[in-house]
Enzyme design. Structure first.
Site, PDB file in Angstrom:
ATOM      1  N   ARG A   1       0.833  -1.216   0.000  1.00 12.96           N
ATOM      2  CA  ARG A   1       0.000   0.000   0.000  1.00 12.96           C
ATOM      3  C   ARG A   1       0.859   1.255   0.000  1.00 12.96           C
ATOM      4  O   ARG A   1       0.509   2.258  -0.619  1.00 12.96           O
ATOM      5  CB  ARG A   1      -0.901   0.014   1.244  1.00 12.96           C
TER       6      ARG A   1
ATOM      7  N   ARG B   1     -10.847   3.313  -1.782  1.00 15.18           N
ATOM      8  CA  ARG B   1      -9.626   2.867  -1.094  1.00 15.18           C
ATOM      9  C   ARG B   1      -9.332   3.786   0.078  1.00 15.18           C
ATOM     10  O   ARG B   1      -9.623   4.978   0.029  1.00 15.18           O
ATOM     11  CB  ARG B   1      -8.434   2.916  -2.040  1.00 15.18           C
ATOM     12  N   ILE B   2      -8.695   3.215   1.099  1.00 13.48           N
ATOM     13  CA  ILE B   2      -8.294   3.999   2.264  1.00 13.48           C
ATOM     14  C   ILE B   2      -6.956   4.668   1.968  1.00 13.48           C
ATOM     15  O   ILE B   2      -6.048   4.041   1.409  1.00 13.48           O
ATOM     16  CB  ILE B   2      -8.186   3.076   3.495  1.00 13.48           C
ATOM     17  N   LEU B   3      -6.852   5.934   2.336  1.00 19.44           N
ATOM     18  CA  LEU B   3      -5.599   6.670   2.143  1.00 19.44           C
ATOM     19  C   LEU B   3      -4.993   6.995   3.496  1.00 19.44           C
ATOM     20  O   LEU B   3      -5.706   7.377   4.430  1.00 19.44           O
ATOM     21  CB  LEU B   3      -5.865   7.963   1.362  1.00 19.44           C
TER      22      LEU B   3
ATOM     23  N   ASN C   1     -14.215  14.158   1.271  1.00 24.87           N
ATOM     24  CA  ASN C   1     -14.819  12.889   0.856  1.00 24.87           C
ATOM     25  C   ASN C   1     -16.329  13.002   0.977  1.00 24.87           C
ATOM     26  O   ASN C   1     -16.837  13.707   1.845  1.00 24.87           O
ATOM     27  CB  ASN C   1     -14.334  11.755   1.776  1.00 24.87           C
ATOM     28  N   THR C   2     -17.041  12.295   0.095  1.00 24.80           N
ATOM     29  CA  THR C   2     -18.484  12.151   0.279  1.00 24.80           C
ATOM     30  C   THR C   2     -18.785  10.712   0.643  1.00 24.80           C
ATOM     31  O   THR C   2     -18.220   9.775   0.057  1.00 24.80           O
ATOM     32  CB  THR C   2     -19.270  12.576  -0.975  1.00 24.80           C
ATOM     33  N   HIS C   3     -19.655  10.546   1.637  1.00 26.56           N
ATOM     34  CA  HIS C   3     -19.980   9.203   2.142  1.00 26.56           C
ATOM     35  C   HIS C   3     -21.501   9.058   2.214  1.00 26.56           C
ATOM     36  O   HIS C   3     -22.184   9.969   2.687  1.00 26.56           O
ATOM     37  CB  HIS C   3     -19.360   9.006   3.535  1.00 26.56           C
TER      38      HIS C   3
ATOM     39  N   ASP D   1      -9.269  12.185   7.253  1.00 25.02           N
ATOM     40  CA  ASP D   1      -8.088  11.891   8.055  1.00 25.02           C
ATOM     41  C   ASP D   1      -7.749  10.415   7.870  1.00 25.02           C
ATOM     42  O   ASP D   1      -8.326   9.760   7.002  1.00 25.02           O
ATOM     43  CB  ASP D   1      -8.272  12.300   9.530  1.00 25.02           C
TER      44      ASP D   1
ATOM     45  N   ASP E   1     -13.775   7.135   7.055  1.00 22.63           N
ATOM     46  CA  ASP E   1     -15.032   7.893   7.156  1.00 22.63           C
ATOM     47  C   ASP E   1     -15.157   8.571   8.526  1.00 22.63           C
ATOM     48  O   ASP E   1     -16.190   8.467   9.201  1.00 22.63           O
ATOM     49  CB  ASP E   1     -16.236   6.956   6.896  1.00 22.63           C
TER      50      ASP E   1
HETATM   51  C1  GRF Z   1     -21.330   7.548  -3.737  1.00 24.32           C
HETATM   52  O1  GRF Z   1     -22.562   7.264  -3.111  1.00 24.32           O
HETATM   53  C2  GRF Z   1     -20.225   7.699  -2.724  1.00 24.32           C
HETATM   54  O2  GRF Z   1     -20.610   8.316  -1.565  1.00 24.32           O
HETATM   55  C3  GRF Z   1     -19.904   6.246  -2.479  1.00 24.32           C
HETATM   56  O3  GRF Z   1     -19.936   5.655  -3.758  1.00 24.32           O
HETATM   57  C4  GRF Z   1     -20.847   6.374  -4.573  1.00 24.32           C
HETATM   58  C5  GRF Z   1     -20.080   6.812  -5.791  1.00 24.32           C
HETATM   59  O4  GRF Z   1     -20.941   7.108  -6.848  1.00 24.32           O
HETATM   60  N1  GRF Z   1     -18.663   6.085  -1.773  1.00 24.32           N
HETATM   61  P1  GRF Z   1     -20.373   7.747  -8.202  1.00 24.32           P
HETATM   62  O5  GRF Z   1     -19.184   6.919  -8.662  1.00 24.32           O
HETATM   63  O6  GRF Z   1     -20.011   9.174  -7.935  1.00 24.32           O
HETATM   64  O7  GRF Z   1     -21.519   7.622  -9.168  1.00 24.32           O
END
Ligand code: GRF
Length: 208
Positions: free
Chosen positions: A73, A99-101, A115-117, A149, A153
C-alpha cells in the site's frame, strides 16, 4: 470571498466507480462563474472506473494507479501521490473513491481532502453504508461530506443531508436518492473549500 483576479483552486478528483459525483462537480463548475475551482486531474485505482471516461470526454488529464500493480500500500500511495501532484492540485476530492488513504498521501494536502460518504456519519462507516442502514431499520439516512483523516469515514464533518428511507426501498433505489443528495452537497462543499471558507478546529469545521 476571493478577489475576481484570484486564480481558480486546482482540484484533483479521485474515483473508483461510475463518477456521477464527479459529473455533478464538473456541471456545477460549468454552471457557476463564481465557483472558484477547476478539475485539473481525475485519478482512479482501476482502469474501468467510469469517471475516467467522463474526464477524458472533457479533455481533463487522467491517472490510473491500481493497488495490485504495487508491492504494498505504501508504494501504491507514493505512486498515486506522485502522479496526482504532477498536476499541482491545491485540494483533492474523493468522489466515490473506494480505497483507504494514509498520511503517505493525505499529508500532501492538509485539511484539503474532502470525501463524500453515503450515510449520516458517524453511523454506517465503511463500504456498505447503504445496505447497513437498510438492514438496521433506521428511518432516515443521508450523506456526509467531510475532511479526510487517516481513519475510515471519520474526519471533521463539513455538511450533511438527510434522506428518508421508504418501506419499499431496495439498496439500489435508496442509494440513487442518496446520490441525488450528494450531487448537490458535494459541489457546494467543494465551492466553500475553493473559496477558503472552511476553518478546521479539532473535530469542528467552521464555515466562514
Ligand atoms: C457515492 O454514493 C459515494 O458516496 C460512495 O460511492 C458512490 C459513488 O458514486 N462512496 P459515483 O461513482 O459518484 O456515481
Amino acid at each position: 470571498m476571493p478577489s475576481a483576479s484570484r486564480r481558480p483552486t486546482r482540484l484533483a478528483v479521485l474515483v473508483s466507480g461510475g463518477g456521477t459525483n464527479l459529473q455533478a462537480l464538473l456541471d456545477a463548475i460549468d454552471a457557476d462563474a463564481d465557483f472558484g475551482g477547476e478539475v485539473v486531474v481525475v485519478a482512479a485505482d482501476r482502469a474501468d472506473a467510469g469517471g475516467l471516461e467522463r474526464a477524458r470526454e472533457r479533455g481533463i488529464a487522467t491517472v490510473v494507479q491500481p493497488l495490485a500493480a504495487h508491492g504494498d500500500r505504501g508504494a501504491w500511495e507514493t505512486a498515486l501521490r506522485r502522479d496526482v501532484e504532477a498536476h499541482r492540485p491545491d485540494a483533492v476530492v474523493l468522489a466515490g473513491f473506494m480505497r483507504i488513504l494514509s498520511n503517505a498521501f493525505l499529508s500532501g494536502w492538509p485539511d484539503r481532502v474532502l470525501n463524500t460518504h453515503p450515510s449520516l456519519l458517524p453511523a454506517f462507516r465503511g463500504a456498505h453504508a447503504v445496505r447497513e442502514a437498510l438492514a438496521y431499520g433506521v428511518r432516515v439516512t443521508g450523506c456526509t461530506v467531510h475532511l479526510v483523516d487517516e481513519e475510515v469515514d471519520h474526519g471533521p464533518i463539513v455538511a450533511q443531508e438527510v434522506v428518508p428511507i421508504h418501506a419499499e426501498d431496495t439498496e439500489d433505489r435508496l442509494h440513487e436518492r442518496i446520490k441525488a443528495a450528494e450531487h448537490a452537497l458535494l459541489p457546494a462543499c467543494v465551492k466553500l473549500l475553493c473559496h477558503d471558507r472552511l476553518k478546521v478546529s479539532g473535530r469542528l469545521v467552521h464555515v466562514l
